[in-house]
Design a protein around this motif. Structure first.
Motif, PDB file in Angstrom:
ATOM      1  N   GLY A  31       0.931  -1.214   0.021  1.00  0.00           N
ATOM      2  CA  GLY A  31       0.034   0.053  -0.033  1.00  0.00           C
ATOM      3  C   GLY A  31       0.800   1.174  -0.009  1.00  0.00           C
ATOM      4  O   GLY A  31       1.889   1.312   0.522  1.00  0.00           O
ATOM      5  N   ALA A  36      -4.565   2.004  -1.959  1.00  0.00           N
ATOM      6  CA  ALA A  36      -5.159   1.354  -0.815  1.00  0.00           C
ATOM      7  C   ALA A  36      -5.652   0.187  -1.033  1.00  0.00           C
ATOM      8  O   ALA A  36      -5.868  -0.990  -0.071  1.00  0.00           O
ATOM      9  N   GLY A  37      -6.174  -0.323  -2.297  1.00  0.00           N
ATOM     10  CA  GLY A  37      -6.911  -1.342  -2.535  1.00  0.00           C
ATOM     11  C   GLY A  37      -5.859  -2.733  -2.742  1.00  0.00           C
ATOM     12  O   GLY A  37      -6.367  -3.644  -2.658  1.00  0.00           O
ATOM     13  N   ALA A  40      -5.204  -5.049   0.203  1.00  0.00           N
ATOM     14  CA  ALA A  40      -6.423  -5.415   0.438  1.00  0.00           C
ATOM     15  C   ALA A  40      -6.791  -6.797  -0.459  1.00  0.00           C
ATOM     16  O   ALA A  40      -7.410  -7.934   0.140  1.00  0.00           O
ATOM     17  N   LEU A  41      -6.836  -6.730  -1.711  1.00  0.00           N
ATOM     18  CA  LEU A  41      -6.898  -7.915  -2.497  1.00  0.00           C
ATOM     19  C   LEU A  41      -6.016  -8.773  -2.271  1.00  0.00           C
ATOM     20  O   LEU A  41      -6.693  -9.863  -2.284  1.00  0.00           O
ATOM     21  N   ILE A  65      -8.850   3.642   4.799  1.00  0.00           N
ATOM     22  CA  ILE A  65      -9.337   3.118   3.522  1.00  0.00           C
ATOM     23  C   ILE A  65      -9.071   1.734   3.427  1.00  0.00           C
ATOM     24  O   ILE A  65     -10.370   0.823   3.217  1.00  0.00           O
ATOM     25  N   THR A  66      -7.735   1.166   3.763  1.00  0.00           N
ATOM     26  CA  THR A  66      -7.567  -0.413   3.289  1.00  0.00           C
ATOM     27  C   THR A  66      -8.449  -1.122   4.553  1.00  0.00           C
ATOM     28  O   THR A  66      -8.915  -2.275   3.979  1.00  0.00           O
ATOM     29  N   PHE A  69     -12.203  -2.500   3.361  1.00  0.00           N
ATOM     30  CA  PHE A  69     -12.387  -3.437   2.290  1.00  0.00           C
ATOM     31  C   PHE A  69     -12.999  -4.702   2.931  1.00  0.00           C
ATOM     32  O   PHE A  69     -13.917  -5.337   2.321  1.00  0.00           O
ATOM     33  N   ASP A  70     -12.718  -5.029   4.093  1.00  0.00           N
ATOM     34  CA  ASP A  70     -13.290  -6.458   4.641  1.00  0.00           C
ATOM     35  C   ASP A  70     -12.889  -6.323   6.015  1.00  0.00           C
ATOM     36  O   ASP A  70     -11.732  -6.270   6.517  1.00  0.00           O
ATOM     37  N   GLY A 228      -4.691  -5.729 -10.694  1.00  0.00           N
ATOM     38  CA  GLY A 228      -5.106  -6.450  -9.623  1.00  0.00           C
ATOM     39  C   GLY A 228      -4.992  -7.966  -9.495  1.00  0.00           C
ATOM     40  O   GLY A 228      -4.957  -8.545  -8.479  1.00  0.00           O
ATOM     41  N   ASP A 231      -2.303  -9.290  -7.543  1.00  0.00           N
ATOM     42  CA  ASP A 231      -2.462  -8.978  -6.286  1.00  0.00           C
ATOM     43  C   ASP A 231      -3.125 -10.194  -5.820  1.00  0.00           C
ATOM     44  O   ASP A 231      -2.884 -10.785  -4.557  1.00  0.00           O
ATOM     45  N   ARG A 277     -11.423  -8.402  -8.813  1.00  0.00           N
ATOM     46  CA  ARG A 277     -12.656  -8.840  -7.743  1.00  0.00           C
ATOM     47  C   ARG A 277     -13.427  -9.804  -8.250  1.00  0.00           C
ATOM     48  O   ARG A 277     -13.841 -10.775  -7.485  1.00  0.00           O
TER      49      ARG A 277
END
Length: 297
Positions: A31, A36-37, A40-41, A65-66, A69-70, A228, A231, A277
């Motif tokens: 990150g 930020a994503g 998280a992925l 932010i991160t 996500f979950d 992504g 990731d 995703r």
């Protein structure tokens, strides 16, 4: 969807009496401002791949932010510099957390800075647990941040695409050689030997090489060529490492699972509209194909 090859490594066992701690503690380091994503992925893919606990270490500038996500992941914001990447002061804390982890993934969205170079070098050299190096961590390795590469304290897996493989080999990552698959495969074999590591050379017919083994992955599709997906792959690899698989076996199984999830996404959505995703959301389809049949009573 293609069925698993007969010689694909088996899934790690999941005894009914186990707890989450029996399935590994994954640390994802990555990150930066605007990215930020990516970690998280990786973390979400690790959870979907059977890891018992997943912890994200990210710069404090993006931690909120991160974390959104979950809710199943733990998120720790560490000191960041003016560039939005980790500050030098974060390195000791990351090394401390890595010493407790079952396996680490570093690189998704990590950014590029002198501090990233130093952090990547320390993890490569000093951390005893298995580590997956992806994305910007591969950029750092290519800057000769570590020399010699074969000197490291634990198992190492690198997951370059064509350009990253060329950069690791000291070649132009944007040149015509990026389409020369035989050359790239030769470079991957050489790097695996020189670094005493497992290399996952991504692309059509992903190559997994290291520990005296070589395998070319048979499945996957062009829809996976989207931001992504690497990731997500890093998350699958690190989860299997955290569950105790050997590096080559973990990498080979992860590549097949990742590609099978991509094939499931392509079947549902077509290759044009797929996103990373969508692969994440279909990892369960691939893993279900690998589960042993229920016992007959």
């Amino acid at each position: 969807m293609a069925m698993p090859p007969d010689d694909l490594p088996p899934l790690p066992p999941r005894p009914p009496e186990a707890s989450k701690r029996d399935f590994g503690w994954v640390l994802v380091v990555g990150g930066s401002l605007g990215m930020a994503g990516a970690p998280a992925l990786t973390g979400m893919a690790a959870l979907r791949s059977g890891a018992g606990l997943v912890e994200l270490a990210v710069p404090d500038s993006i931690a909120a932010i991160t974390a959104g996500f979950d809710p199943c992941m733990m998120t720790h914001g560490l000191a960041s510099g003016f560039t939005g990447t980790f500050a030098a002061a974060s390195a000791d804390e990351i090394l401390k957390r890595a010493s407790s982890a079952s396996a680490v993934a570093i690189g998704p969205g990590l950014g590029r800075s002198d501090e990233v170079l130093a952090l990547t070098a320390r993890l490569w050299r000093d951390a005893r647990c298995p580590i997956v190096f992806d994305a910007d961590a591969l950029w750092a390795l290519a800057q000769e941040a570590v020399s010699p590469l074969a000197e490291h304290a634990g198992p190492r897996v690198v997951t370059p695409h064509a350009g990253e493989m060329l950069r690791l080999a000291g070649r132009d990552p944007g040149g015509s050689e990026a389409r020369d698959r035989p050359l790239l495969a030769e470079l991957a074999v050489d790097f695996a030997a020189a670094a005493d590591a497992v290399v996952v050379l991504k692309g059509a017919g992903t190559l997994v090489v290291g520990q005296g083994h070589t395998a070319v992955n048979p499945n996957g599709n062009v829809g996976m060529a989207t931001a992504g997906t690497g990731d997500v792959l890093a998350g699958v690899v690190v989860a299997l490492l955290a569950q105790g698989m050997e590096p080559f076996a973990a990498a080979r199984l992860a590549v097949w699972v990742h590609a099978a999830a991509g094939d499931a996404a392509a079947a549902d959505l077509g290759p044009i509209s797929m996103t990373a995703r969508d692969l994440l959301d279909r990892l369960h389809v691939a893993f279900r194909l690998l589960e042993p049949p229920p016992a007959i009573r």
